[in-house]
Design an enzyme around this catalytic site. Structure first.
Site, PDB file in Angstrom:
ATOM      1  N   SER A  45       0.810  -1.155   0.296  1.00  0.00           N
ATOM      2  CA  SER A  45       0.155   0.033  -0.164  1.00  0.00           C
ATOM      3  C   SER A  45       0.787   1.272   0.032  1.00  0.00           C
ATOM      4  O   SER A  45       0.539   2.279  -0.605  1.00  0.00           O
ATOM      5  CB  SER A  45      -0.934  -0.097   1.232  1.00  0.00           C
ATOM      6  OG  SER A  45      -0.214  -0.206   2.333  1.00  0.00           O
ATOM      7  N   GLU A  46       2.037   1.095   0.801  1.00  0.00           N
ATOM      8  CA  GLU A  46       2.968   2.205   0.623  1.00  0.00           C
ATOM      9  C   GLU A  46       4.371   1.640   0.612  1.00  0.00           C
ATOM     10  O   GLU A  46       4.702   1.001   1.374  1.00  0.00           O
ATOM     11  CB  GLU A  46       2.796   3.395   1.813  1.00  0.00           C
ATOM     12  CG  GLU A  46       1.705   4.359   1.502  1.00  0.00           C
ATOM     13  CD  GLU A  46       0.260   4.189   1.527  1.00  0.00           C
ATOM     14  OE1 GLU A  46      -0.547   5.109   1.071  1.00  0.00           O
ATOM     15  OE2 GLU A  46       0.114   3.369   2.180  1.00  0.00           O
ATOM     16  N   THR A  47       5.004   2.403  -0.100  1.00  0.00           N
ATOM     17  CA  THR A  47       6.606   2.494   0.222  1.00  0.00           C
ATOM     18  C   THR A  47       7.116   3.917   0.445  1.00  0.00           C
ATOM     19  O   THR A  47       6.936   4.824  -0.120  1.00  0.00           O
ATOM     20  CB  THR A  47       7.299   2.038  -1.184  1.00  0.00           C
ATOM     21  OG1 THR A  47       6.961   0.703  -1.685  1.00  0.00           O
ATOM     22  CG2 THR A  47       8.755   1.838  -1.132  1.00  0.00           C
ATOM     23  N   HIS A  81       1.103   4.717   8.770  1.00  0.00           N
ATOM     24  CA  HIS A  81       2.062   3.326   8.966  1.00  0.00           C
ATOM     25  C   HIS A  81       3.298   3.186   8.320  1.00  0.00           C
ATOM     26  O   HIS A  81       4.338   2.727   8.979  1.00  0.00           O
ATOM     27  CB  HIS A  81       1.156   2.200   8.404  1.00  0.00           C
ATOM     28  CG  HIS A  81       1.239   1.748   7.081  1.00  0.00           C
ATOM     29  ND1 HIS A  81       0.266   2.321   6.163  1.00  0.00           N
ATOM     30  CD2 HIS A  81       2.011   0.736   6.316  1.00  0.00           C
ATOM     31  CE1 HIS A  81       0.698   1.885   5.075  1.00  0.00           C
ATOM     32  NE2 HIS A  81       1.686   0.993   5.020  1.00  0.00           N
TER      33      HIS A  81
END
Length: 287
Positions: A45-47, A81
């Site tokens: 979902s995120e890097t 997160h």
């Protein structure tokens, strides 16, 4: 070029729970297009990309870093997160010697500190405003179906829509939701909404005493459902603090992976969001 990269499960103390984020350590800034390509390759979902701001610093001694977040499809202005995951890499893996780290981001400076076994993030508080459900009735329908709604609110800063289910609904009603991502995108294509939070009142008298539950859906960012979302809780904290009359709250995001967040409203328009994190992978990215 070789870069150190990690996968960290955030807002949990158990591997394969919480929300996984990739964290990449950059000695120098990359070409713009590489950030997005790496995020697409990691397909989480995120890097997060942590950059040294001072050439004489390293990841162990430095206290101030640049931080950017990318989904598989685009850059985002705030990600909780992946910030927690970034701090976990610096504190736990790089053994950073500073009690507080400062990240320079698109959302301004974010301070992160260790507190016992948790990492505490100092984030902006985003209080949503009441919205007429008729304005987004098709999007609500695509998200919660025919469930009864108590409140609909909107946050202009984060572009997040908050839908509170009626108190007649419990946690099981929330966990059984199956939003239609294609229909969500079809009914909202104006760019006004970038994510939908669905929330329901918790049961604080039961153990462990969650004040509220939530789920978060963001197909506009290539994320049908995000497992645990710090940025959504900057909105949820503002909403539930007023409804419950509480400054300190315990929240649970009940995706299939699930995650726990401790929230503390401060008097300066900020909110402390605390959680734990577990590193499950580390390696070398070769470009």
């Amino acid at each position: 070029m070789e870069l150190s990269i990690f996968t960290v499960d955030a807002f949990t103390d158990q591997p394969f729970k919480g929300n996984p984020a990739a964290v990449c350590l950059l000695p120098n800034a990359l070409r713009d297009e590489l950030y997005q390509k790496i995020a697409a390759e990691m397909n989480l979902s995120e890097t997060a990309f942590i950059m040294r701001l001072n050439p004489t610093d390293d990841f162990t001694s430095g206290s101030r870093f640049g931080l950017r977040w990318f989904t598989p499809t685009n850059e985002v202005p705030l990600c909780g997160h992946a910030t927690l995951a970034s701090a976990a890499v610096l504190f736990y893996k790089k053994k950073n010697i500073n009690p507080t780290l400062v990240f320079e981001t698109l959302s301004g400076e974010l301070n992160v500190r260790l507190c016992g076994q948790s990492i505490v993030m100092d984030f902006p508080l985003h209080k949503p405003v009441v919205l007429d459900p008729a304005e987004v009735k098709d999007l609500i329908k695509a998200t919660v179906g025919d469930l009864s709604i108590q409140d609909v609110c909107y946050c202009t800063v984060t572009k997040k829509l908050l839908v509170r289910l009626s108190d007649s609904c419990d946690r099981s009603a929330l966990t059984s939701l199956k939003p239609d991502a294609a229909q969500q995108l079809k009914t909202e294509s104006s760019g006004k909404v970038k994510g939908v939070i669905v929330t329901v009142k918790g049961a604080p008298t039961a153990q462990p005493g969650y004040d509220f539950f939530s789920r978060y859906f963001a197909p506009w960012n290539g994320i049908p459902e995000d497992p645990v979302t710090g940025s959504a809780h900057t909105v949820l904290a503002g909403y539930w603090s007023e409804k419950l009359g509480k400054q300190k709250m315990l929240a649970y995001q009940c995706s299939s992976r699930g995650g726990e967040l401790e929230l503390m409203i401060r008097g300066d328009g900020r909110v402390d969001i605390a959680g734990r994190a577990v590193t499950v992978f580390q390696g070398t990215l070769t470009l």
